[in-house]
Design a protein around this motif. Structure first.
Motif, mmCIF file in Angstrom:
data_model
loop_
_atom_site.group_PDB
_atom_site.id
_atom_site.type_symbol
_atom_site.label_atom_id
_atom_site.label_comp_id
_atom_site.label_asym_id
_atom_site.label_seq_id
_atom_site.Cartn_x
_atom_site.Cartn_y
_atom_site.Cartn_z
ATOM 1 N N ARG A 83 0.813 -1.221 0.000
ATOM 2 C CA ARG A 83 0.000 0.000 0.000
ATOM 3 C C ARG A 83 0.845 1.270 0.000
ATOM 4 O O ARG A 83 0.324 2.361 -0.212
ATOM 5 N N ASN A 84 2.119 1.167 0.304
ATOM 6 C CA ASN A 84 3.041 2.310 0.201
ATOM 7 C C ASN A 84 2.684 3.453 1.159
ATOM 8 O O ASN A 84 2.772 4.633 0.788
ATOM 9 N N ASP A 85 2.308 3.114 2.389
ATOM 10 C CA ASP A 85 1.876 4.160 3.320
ATOM 11 C C ASP A 85 2.458 3.987 4.725
ATOM 12 O O ASP A 85 1.940 4.564 5.682
ATOM 13 N N GLU A 86 3.529 3.227 4.867
ATOM 14 C CA GLU A 86 4.123 3.033 6.188
ATOM 15 C C GLU A 86 4.913 4.278 6.614
ATOM 16 O O GLU A 86 5.471 4.994 5.785
ATOM 17 N N HIS A 87 4.920 4.537 7.925
ATOM 18 C CA HIS A 87 5.695 5.635 8.526
ATOM 19 C C HIS A 87 5.323 6.998 7.932
ATOM 20 O O HIS A 87 6.146 7.908 7.876
ATOM 21 N N GLN A 88 4.069 7.136 7.503
ATOM 22 C CA GLN A 88 3.652 8.360 6.809
ATOM 23 C C GLN A 88 3.901 9.615 7.649
ATOM 24 O O GLN A 88 4.242 10.674 7.110
ATOM 25 N N ALA A 89 3.754 9.527 8.941
ATOM 26 C CA ALA A 89 3.900 10.709 9.803
ATOM 27 C C ALA A 89 5.299 10.835 10.415
ATOM 28 O O ALA A 89 5.535 11.764 11.193
ATOM 29 N N ALA A 90 6.214 9.947 10.069
ATOM 30 C CA ALA A 90 7.545 9.990 10.676
ATOM 31 C C ALA A 90 8.314 11.232 10.235
ATOM 32 O O ALA A 90 8.284 11.617 9.067
ATOM 33 N N ASP A 91 9.031 11.844 11.176
ATOM 34 C CA ASP A 91 9.803 13.044 10.853
ATOM 35 C C ASP A 91 10.904 12.765 9.837
ATOM 36 O O ASP A 91 11.257 13.638 9.042
ATOM 37 N N TRP A 92 11.453 11.552 9.855
ATOM 38 C CA TRP A 92 12.569 11.251 8.956
ATOM 39 C C TRP A 92 12.111 10.947 7.544
ATOM 40 O O TRP A 92 12.930 10.928 6.607
ATOM 41 N N LEU A 93 10.816 10.707 7.331
ATOM 42 C CA LEU A 93 10.310 10.333 6.012
ATOM 43 C C LEU A 93 9.953 11.572 5.203
ATOM 44 O O LEU A 93 9.065 12.337 5.580
ATOM 45 N N ASP A 94 10.630 11.759 4.082
ATOM 46 C CA ASP A 94 10.364 12.894 3.195
ATOM 47 C C ASP A 94 9.487 12.516 2.010
ATOM 48 O O ASP A 94 8.776 13.358 1.474
ATOM 49 N N PHE A 95 9.560 11.265 1.565
ATOM 50 C CA PHE A 95 8.783 10.871 0.383
ATOM 51 C C PHE A 95 8.476 9.379 0.429
ATOM 52 O O PHE A 95 9.114 8.608 1.149
ATOM 53 N N GLN A 96 7.468 8.998 -0.341
ATOM 54 C CA GLN A 96 7.113 7.601 -0.524
ATOM 55 C C GLN A 96 7.409 7.213 -1.970
ATOM 56 O O GLN A 96 7.067 7.936 -2.903
ATOM 57 N N SER A 97 8.072 6.067 -2.143
ATOM 58 C CA SER A 97 8.477 5.616 -3.476
ATOM 59 C C SER A 97 7.892 4.241 -3.751
ATOM 60 O O SER A 97 8.374 3.243 -3.229
ATOM 61 N N CYS A 98 6.846 4.193 -4.548
ATOM 62 C CA CYS A 98 6.266 2.903 -4.897
ATOM 63 C C CYS A 98 7.042 2.286 -6.061
ATOM 64 O O CYS A 98 7.907 2.911 -6.677
ATOM 65 N N GLN A 99 6.734 1.043 -6.360
ATOM 66 C CA GLN A 99 7.115 0.468 -7.650
ATOM 67 C C GLN A 99 5.909 -0.292 -8.165
ATOM 68 O O GLN A 99 5.101 -0.814 -7.402
ATOM 69 N N THR A 100 5.772 -0.337 -9.473
ATOM 70 C CA THR A 100 4.572 -0.932 -10.063
ATOM 71 C C THR A 100 4.876 -2.234 -10.797
ATOM 72 O O THR A 100 4.106 -2.681 -11.625
ATOM 73 N N GLY A 101 6.018 -2.857 -10.473
ATOM 74 C CA GLY A 101 6.307 -4.163 -11.029
ATOM 75 C C GLY A 101 6.938 -4.085 -12.403
ATOM 76 O O GLY A 101 7.235 -3.012 -12.920
#
Length: 307
Positions: A83-101
């Protein structure tokens, strides 16, 4: 140039170390990478091809934030089925990077879902299908251009990505042994892979949006008859028409800037330009190849140099 450190993937595509290294050792490894690469432009991706829930991810993310004096962006590199949504509120997380296979499917809905998550983070599809991966012809040529523009218009304002067989595992020459076969293109090392057609179309995305004020833009489909776009009201409209044809606006006044440039995304060539017509009056265009429409009050710097 940007050094992307996917903190856990082994060369040659043969395994991922991140999830099996003890978290304390993994954090130490992250600290070493900051010391080695942190003074140059870099992005960090703790772990690799995982769920984001592995204890190494948070341990590495916290360590990167603590030691990276330059504040380089840190994200998570997920496996394709997540789902690509872990640690969404973490201060160290700047972006989410999915992959689509790597099956050659266009899946921009994953980016749209990520864009809507809160608190907001930058998003990118860091691994669309690699050109010629698995078999010759997969994700070939303009497939890559359509993928890039579709992802951008779904909210991937961090940027777009490109991958190619033989390039990703850094095959030193066309006959280097020891690689996983799936990510190799027959007769190609990394240098030969640089000549695959699709990379040119992805590279043109950066040139076309260069110096455009896209930072505050949002996915938009309610001001135009065309289906994909980005809008920062009064500042910028950027639309992508997969099948070309005329452009017509429904609710443009006060929202869509008055000057337009119609561009062929396969060449970067300006096809038409002028003053945006009123609502319901089309910008006539009789070509049914892909096109990009940019509406802005200021002329993009590259226009005078466009082919």
């Amino acid at each position: 140039d940007v050094c992307s450190s996917d903190l856990g993937t082994q060369r040659k595509g043969l395994g991922v170390a991140g999830p099996v290294v003890p978290p304390a050792d993994y954090a130490r490894y992250c600290r070493y990478l900051v010391a080695r690469f942190g003074a140059r432009p870099a992005i960090y991706l703790p772990c690799g091809d995982g769920s984001g829930t592995e204890p190494q991810v948070a341990a590495g993310g916290r360590e990167l934030q603590a030691w990276d004096a330059y504040g380089q962006p840190t994200g998570i590199h997920y496996r394709p089925h997540h789902r690509n949504d872990e640690h969404q509120a973490a201060d160290w997380l700047d972006f989410q990077s999915c992959q689509t296979g790597h099956m050659g499917d266009h899946v921009p809905d994953r980016l749209a879902t990520m864009w809507a998550q809160r608190p907001p983070k930058a998003i990118i599809n860091g691994e669309p299908s690699y050109e010629h991966s698995g078999r010759r012809g997969v994700a070939e040529g303009w497939w890559q251009g359509h993928e890039a523009w579709s992802n951008l218009c779904a909210g991937a304002l961090m940027g777009v990505a490109y991958g190619a067989a033989s390039l990703w595992p850094w095959r030193l020459h066309p006959d280097e042994p020891g690689h996983g076969e799936y990510f190799l293109a027959e007769g190609a090392g990394w240098k030969e892979a640089l000549d695959f057609e699709g990379s040119r179309f992805v590279g043109l995305v950066g040139k076309i949006v260069d110096d455009l004020p896209i930072t505050e833009a949002s996915p938009c489909w309610d001001v135009s008859a065309n289906t994909r776009g980005l809008l920062d009201p009064g500042v910028l409209y950027l639309g992508y028409a997969e099948h070309g044809g005329p452009w017509m606006f429904f609710d443009a006044d006060g929202r869509v800037p008055s000057k337009y440039w119609l561009i062929d995304p396969r060449t970067g060539r300006v096809l038409k330009s002028g003053e945006r017509p009123p609502n319901y009056v089309p910008i006539e265009f009789d070509s049914y190849g892909p096109s990009i429409l940019i509406c802005s009050e200021t002329t993009p710097a590259w226009v005078s140099h466009a082919p």
